[in-house]
Write a protein that holds these residues in place. Structure first.
Motif, PDB file in Angstrom:
ATOM      1  N   VAL A  38       0.854  -1.186   0.000  1.00 23.05           N
ATOM      2  CA  VAL A  38       0.000   0.000   0.000  1.00 23.05           C
ATOM      3  C   VAL A  38       0.890   1.236   0.000  1.00 23.05           C
ATOM      4  N   SER A  39       0.375   2.327  -0.524  1.00 20.38           N
ATOM      5  CA  SER A  39       1.141   3.571  -0.543  1.00 20.38           C
ATOM      6  C   SER A  39       0.238   4.722  -0.132  1.00 20.38           C
ATOM      7  N   GLN A  40       0.824   5.688   0.556  1.00 19.88           N
ATOM      8  CA  GLN A  40       0.087   6.904   0.908  1.00 19.88           C
ATOM      9  C   GLN A  40       0.663   8.120   0.195  1.00 19.88           C
ATOM     10  N   THR A  41       1.443   7.886  -0.871  1.00 24.73           N
ATOM     11  CA  THR A  41       2.088   8.995  -1.580  1.00 24.73           C
ATOM     12  C   THR A  41       1.620   9.112  -3.020  1.00 24.73           C
ATOM     13  N   ASN A  42       0.485   8.475  -3.344  1.00 24.72           N
ATOM     14  CA  ASN A  42       0.068   8.476  -4.746  1.00 24.72           C
ATOM     15  C   ASN A  42      -1.034   9.483  -5.034  1.00 24.72           C
ATOM     16  N   VAL A  43      -1.129  10.534  -4.229  1.00 22.88           N
ATOM     17  CA  VAL A  43      -2.098  11.592  -4.491  1.00 22.88           C
ATOM     18  C   VAL A  43      -1.427  12.666  -5.330  1.00 22.88           C
ATOM     19  N   SER A  44      -2.041  13.011  -6.453  1.00 22.61           N
ATOM     20  CA  SER A  44      -1.428  13.956  -7.381  1.00 22.61           C
ATOM     21  C   SER A  44      -2.256  15.221  -7.471  1.00 22.61           C
ATOM     22  N   GLY A  45      -1.693  16.205  -8.126  1.00 25.04           N
ATOM     23  CA  GLY A  45      -2.382  17.473  -8.317  1.00 25.04           C
ATOM     24  C   GLY A  45      -1.417  18.619  -8.121  1.00 25.04           C
ATOM     25  N   ARG A  46      -1.672  19.711  -8.815  1.00 25.33           N
ATOM     26  CA  ARG A  46      -0.757  20.847  -8.739  1.00 25.33           C
ATOM     27  C   ARG A  46      -1.166  21.856  -7.677  1.00 25.33           C
ATOM     28  N   THR A  47      -2.443  21.932  -7.372  1.00 26.34           N
ATOM     29  CA  THR A  47      -2.894  22.905  -6.384  1.00 26.34           C
ATOM     30  C   THR A  47      -2.584  22.408  -4.983  1.00 26.34           C
ATOM     31  N   PRO A  48      -2.196  23.313  -4.078  1.00 25.21           N
ATOM     32  CA  PRO A  48      -1.881  22.879  -2.710  1.00 25.21           C
ATOM     33  C   PRO A  48      -3.138  22.432  -1.976  1.00 25.21           C
ATOM     34  N   LEU A  49      -2.943  21.533  -1.028  1.00 29.91           N
ATOM     35  CA  LEU A  49      -4.055  21.025  -0.238  1.00 29.91           C
ATOM     36  C   LEU A  49      -4.352  21.964   0.921  1.00 29.91           C
ATOM     37  N   SER A  50      -5.622  22.103   1.240  1.00 30.66           N
ATOM     38  CA  SER A  50      -6.016  22.865   2.419  1.00 30.66           C
ATOM     39  C   SER A  50      -5.746  22.024   3.665  1.00 30.66           C
ATOM     40  N   PHE A  51      -5.815  22.673   4.830  1.00 32.40           N
ATOM     41  CA  PHE A  51      -5.594  21.951   6.081  1.00 32.40           C
ATOM     42  C   PHE A  51      -6.609  20.830   6.249  1.00 32.40           C
TER      43      PHE A  51
END
Length: 641
Positions: A38-51
């Protein structure tokens, strides 16, 4: 309905703490390496994430449990759906690839939305829904062996009425149920992308992030379809974050949502507060009003009406009175369960020179019983002081019982102020000085915030409590109810509750819905009672107490999941991302008359196992089995409860 006041008989003022009760590690845990990690680093996207988005991803549970069965599933780093079947006799898990999700093609030239983690939910042992995190939902039929069969593919198409700038968004799948045998009811969540409004400048506040909850339904039995179908939206709600806990109450035919805000229909969602311009902030005086004088905002905080401390066999209460109060104006009467204090004088402050109110306690119920014959009172006047101290010395009936308050109604919302216990008895005689400073502050206009009648915390935490840390433990939440068809909004409760623990994923079929809430240093278990009719409002009942749970959880700084099994035990799982992490702390329940409870610690993640990414509970032949999914291992816990 609001949550009830905790039942006093279930609280344990005599509780001393937790004693370490070790478990044989090799007899209660088994580790199984994952071929498909399993991986927790496969979320992509250029916009920063909110808190709020970061927080929801940190607490995302990557493991899906099929309630009351021995089956589970997760999605690995390569978007393969992996099935887990636990052997009934040996509790050994068997892994198999159920389905390989198509990998979406993304172009660097196209701005893509932030994707979600893949998520899955079982309707039953043979029906599994999987969301790929990009905006597609897959319906799978799971057999007893071999790969699963793909039946249909769906996508969430957002109608214009929901005021979204996107027609399709990534979403997360939270729950799938079969309420009537004719349909599958699913709960999805997604980030709300509002239509473009006023341009955002460097001086303007960033827009507040909102999240959509979608109730969708799919007819059963599922029919195979080669075409991607649009999900049928039954209801929609919007709130400030992703729910921390979701449950389905079959007796009320409603979903229960626990989150930091209530979830409302978009049409009645609360509008953002109006931001006035600097010119509008200038106050306009009324006739005869002096805006340069002191206001309620900068007025110093008034001291509490009394201060108190306790030993193992007595309670001392200190009440400030004007120093010129004649002794014959003071009437005190003790009874085994009540206290009466009557002092002649004004019932409200007559001026800022004497900002005290004489007490009027008539047969006021005490927290616990006292011996009236050996209880006494004194009135101490000091020279050249405006204030004296009326000291009440109460002799406890039950020696060793720790009082949480002086009076039963203190801090219960019945108009009675909660007054914390004073640690140092010598501080009782500093009250006079504090009152005089308070009076001087009222007259001079200086800030006297922090002054009061004594300071400190209950002696259980003496020398160990950190107010900043202890106040932050748990999560402040509200409860929202939504009927499976979108109704029953009258069940909503926006009263905040500080939740310490939620039930294990997968426990819904084996245990009643319950929440463990913060109550002082304790954690009280509120259990939801079944309804006779779907229209009945929810009724929560205080069923047990985990003494000092809030206090012990405050010391855990790397906690990822905190779940409980009814009144049996609370499990606090560390994420394992730090060098010294990777433990699960087990706090067992104890009766209200027991001074000690048992605690155990097990190492489950970290090192080669990697970070903990998901947990779940299943019952196997009456035994409680807990699965912990790490990046590189599956850990099976058994024989603990």
């Amino acid at each position: 309905m609001s949550f009830p006041v905790p039942t006093r008989a279930l609280l344990n003022p005599k509780f001393d703490g937790y004693k370490f009760s070790p478990l044989d590690y090799n007899e209660v845990t088994s580790h199984y390496p994952l071929e498909h990690k399993v991986s927790q680093t496969n979320v992509s996207g250029r916009t920063p994430l909110s808190f709020e988005e970061v927080q929801s991803r940190v607490t995302h549970n990557h493991l899906a449990i099929c309630g009351q069965t021995r089956r589970a599933a997760y999605v690995d780093a390569e978007l393969r759906v992996i099935g887990i079947d636990v052997d009934e006799a040996t509790l050994r898990p068997a892994f198999r690839i159920l389905y390989e999700l198509p990998r979406p093609v993304q172009s660097s030239a196209v701005e893509s939305l932030q994707r979600e983690y893949p998520s899955a939910a079982f309707v039953d042992a043979a029906s599994l829904f999987v969301a790929d995190g990009h905006g597609s939902l897959y319906a799978l039929r799971v057999a007893d062996s071999g790969p699963a069969e793909l039946l249909a593919t769906y996508e969430l198409t957002i109608p214009e009425a929901y005021e979204s700038s996107q027609t399709s968004v990534p979403f997360r799948l939270h729950q799938a149920i079969n309420p009537d045998g004719l349909r599958a009811a699913l709960v999805l969540s997604s980030k709300h992308y509002p239509k473009t409004g006023q341009p955002v400048t460097s001086t303007s506040k960033p827009p507040q992030v909102k999240f959509d909850l979608w109730g969708v339904q799919i007819p059963l039995p599922l029919a195979q379809s080669p075409q991607t179908q649009a999900l049928q939206i039954v209801w929609h709600r919007r709130g400030a974050d992703v729910p921390a806990y979701i449950a389905y109450d079959s007796s009320r035919k409603s979903f229960l949502f626990v989150g930091s805000s209530v979830y409302l229909p978009a049409a009645v969602a609360s509008s953002p507060p109006y931001e006035p311009s600097p010119e509008e902030l200038a106050p306009i005086p009324c006739a005869g009003e002096n805006l340069d004088g002191p206001t309620d905002e900068n007025r110093p905080r008034a001291p509490p009406p009394y201060s108190w401390t306790q030993t193992s066999d007595s309670v001392t209460v200190a009440i400030p009175l004007p120093a010129d109060t004649p002794t014959e104006h003071i009437k005190v009467a003790f009874s085994p369960r009540t206290l009466t204090v009557l002092v002649e004088g004004p019932t409200s402050p007559t001026s800022t020179d004497v900002p005290v109110v004489v007490p009027r306690f008539t047969l006021k119920p005490l927290w616990d019983g006292i011996h009236p014959g050996t209880s006494l009172w004194t009135f101490d006047r000091a020279a050249e002081s405006k204030y004296g101290i009326l000291a009440l010395h109460l002799d406890k009936q039950n020696e060793g019982t720790r009082w949480l308050q002086v009076f039963v109604a203190a801090g219960t919302g019945q108009g009675e102020e909660e007054v914390p216990e004073t640690l140092d008895p010598t501080e009782l005689y500093n009250i006079r000085e504090a009152l005089e400073k308070y009076t001087a502050a009222l007259q001079s206009g200086t800030d006297a915030s922090g002054l009061g009648l004594g300071t400190g915390v209950p002696s259980l935490a003496e020398g160990e409590r950190d107010d900043e840390v202890d106040l932050s433990v748990g999560k402040s939440v509200c409860v929202t109810w939504v009927g499976v068809d979108g109704g029953h909004d009258m069940h909503g409760d926006d009263s905040p509750l500080q939740v310490l623990s939620t039930p294990f994923p997968g426990a819904a079929g084996s245990f009643k819905t319950s929440l463990v809430a913060k109550h002082g240093l304790d954690g009280v278990t509120f259990t939801l009672k079944d309804a006779a009719n779907p229209e009945d409002p929810p009724i929560w009942e205080h069923t047990s107490t985990y003494s000092a749970l809030s206090f012990v959880l405050a010391s855990k700084r790397d906690t990822r999941f905190v779940h409980h099994v009814s009144s049996k035990a609370v499990f606090a799982f560390e994420s394992g991302a730090q060098d010294l992490g990777g433990n699960v702390y087990i706090y067992r329940g104890a009766g209200p008359k027991e001074n000690w409870a048992k605690q155990a610690i097990l190492k489950i993640d970290g090192g080669l196992a990697g970070s903990l990414l998901g947990v779940g509970l299943m019952k196997v032949q009456g035994r409680i089995v807990i699965l912990a999914l790490c990046e590189g291992e599956l850990v099976v816990l058994y024989g603990i409860l």
